[in-house]
Scaffold this active site. Structure first.
Site, PDB file in Angstrom:
ATOM      1  N   HIS A  57    -100.780  23.597 121.742  1.00 33.81           N
ATOM      2  CA  HIS A  57     -99.635  22.714 121.535  1.00 33.81           C
ATOM      3  C   HIS A  57     -99.736  21.559 122.531  1.00 33.81           C
ATOM      4  O   HIS A  57    -100.403  21.664 123.569  1.00 33.81           O
ATOM      5  CB  HIS A  57     -98.333  23.467 121.756  1.00 33.81           C
ATOM      6  CG  HIS A  57     -98.040  24.485 120.706  1.00 33.81           C
ATOM      7  ND1 HIS A  57     -96.801  25.078 120.570  1.00 33.81           N
ATOM      8  CD2 HIS A  57     -98.816  25.018 119.721  1.00 33.81           C
ATOM      9  CE1 HIS A  57     -96.828  25.920 119.559  1.00 33.81           C
ATOM     10  NE2 HIS A  57     -98.047  25.916 119.032  1.00 33.81           N
ATOM     11  N   GLU A  59     -97.710  20.455 124.725  1.00 36.41           N
ATOM     12  CA  GLU A  59     -97.268  20.817 126.072  1.00 36.41           C
ATOM     13  C   GLU A  59     -98.341  21.584 126.820  1.00 36.41           C
ATOM     14  O   GLU A  59     -98.616  21.325 128.005  1.00 36.41           O
ATOM     15  CB  GLU A  59     -95.998  21.691 126.017  1.00 36.41           C
ATOM     16  CG  GLU A  59     -94.835  21.054 125.317  1.00 36.41           C
ATOM     17  CD  GLU A  59     -94.759  21.406 123.828  1.00 36.41           C
ATOM     18  OE1 GLU A  59     -95.802  21.345 123.132  1.00 36.41           O
ATOM     19  OE2 GLU A  59     -93.667  21.734 123.354  1.00 36.41           O
ATOM     20  N   CYS A  87     -91.468  25.308 121.991  1.00 34.06           N
ATOM     21  CA  CYS A  87     -91.324  26.667 121.464  1.00 34.06           C
ATOM     22  C   CYS A  87     -91.264  27.651 122.635  1.00 34.06           C
ATOM     23  O   CYS A  87     -91.436  27.277 123.797  1.00 34.06           O
ATOM     24  CB  CYS A  87     -92.503  26.998 120.546  1.00 34.06           C
ATOM     25  SG  CYS A  87     -94.074  27.192 121.424  1.00 34.06           S
ATOM     26  N   CYS A  90     -94.410  27.701 124.897  1.00 31.62           N
ATOM     27  CA  CYS A  90     -94.497  26.549 125.789  1.00 31.62           C
ATOM     28  C   CYS A  90     -93.451  26.609 126.895  1.00 31.62           C
ATOM     29  O   CYS A  90     -93.737  26.249 128.037  1.00 31.62           O
ATOM     30  CB  CYS A  90     -94.375  25.259 124.984  1.00 31.62           C
ATOM     31  SG  CYS A  90     -95.794  24.988 123.888  1.00 31.62           S
TER      32      CYS A  90
END
Length: 153
Positions: A57, A59, A87, A90
């Protein structure tokens, strides 16, 4: 003196540019940048599809790169700007990395509420608490994600 709201807008615009790049390469359009002392430490965009990696992701990419740049997994004194609320995976990484401040753009439509994010960030079992700012360029971030998903249909 710097106005923190204007600074947040500037950095979020940069994250939006990274989200646009993610879309160009066929990823879900989410971008993130990590800033410390007014300078970009690292950045990331969603890369799960091209890397066949569920953890890639925006992040996580920014945190990994930031750790390399700073030479430490603890990213003390940093602010992470993300175009979409993170999410659970993360959020866990953000807490573990000791991010000082998290700035989010669009709401995560899967959760529909902001309280889960605050509840997770400020859970009593956490050994670190992250300052949270939400809704920075929310309209622009939401528009970009909505357009991305419309094109996918």
């Amino acid at each position: 003196m710097y106005d923190i709201e204007n600074i947040d807008v500037i950095w979020m615009r940069y994250a939006i540019t990274l989200a646009k790049y993610a879309e160009i390469i066929g990823e879900i359009s989410v971008g993130a940048i990590l800033v410390r002392d007014g300078k970009i430490i690292s950045c990331g965009w969603n890369s799960s599809i091209i890397h066949h990696d569920p953890s890639a992701h925006a992040e996580i990419i920014a945190l990994r790169m930031g750790g390399g740049v700073l030479g430490n997994y603890r990213l003390l004194g940093t602010t992470l700007y993300v175009t979409l609320e993170p999410c659970m995976m993360c959020i866990g990484a953000i807490i573990h990395a000791r991010i000082y401040r998290l700035v989010c753009g669009a709401k995560n439509k899967k959760t529909r509420r902001r309280s889960w994010l605050k509840n997770t960030l400020y859970h009593p079992m956490n050994n670190h608490y992250v300052s949270l700012t939400t809704g920075v360029l929310e309209r622009e971030c939401t528009y970009q994600l909505n357009k991305f998903f419309e094109r996918q249909r």
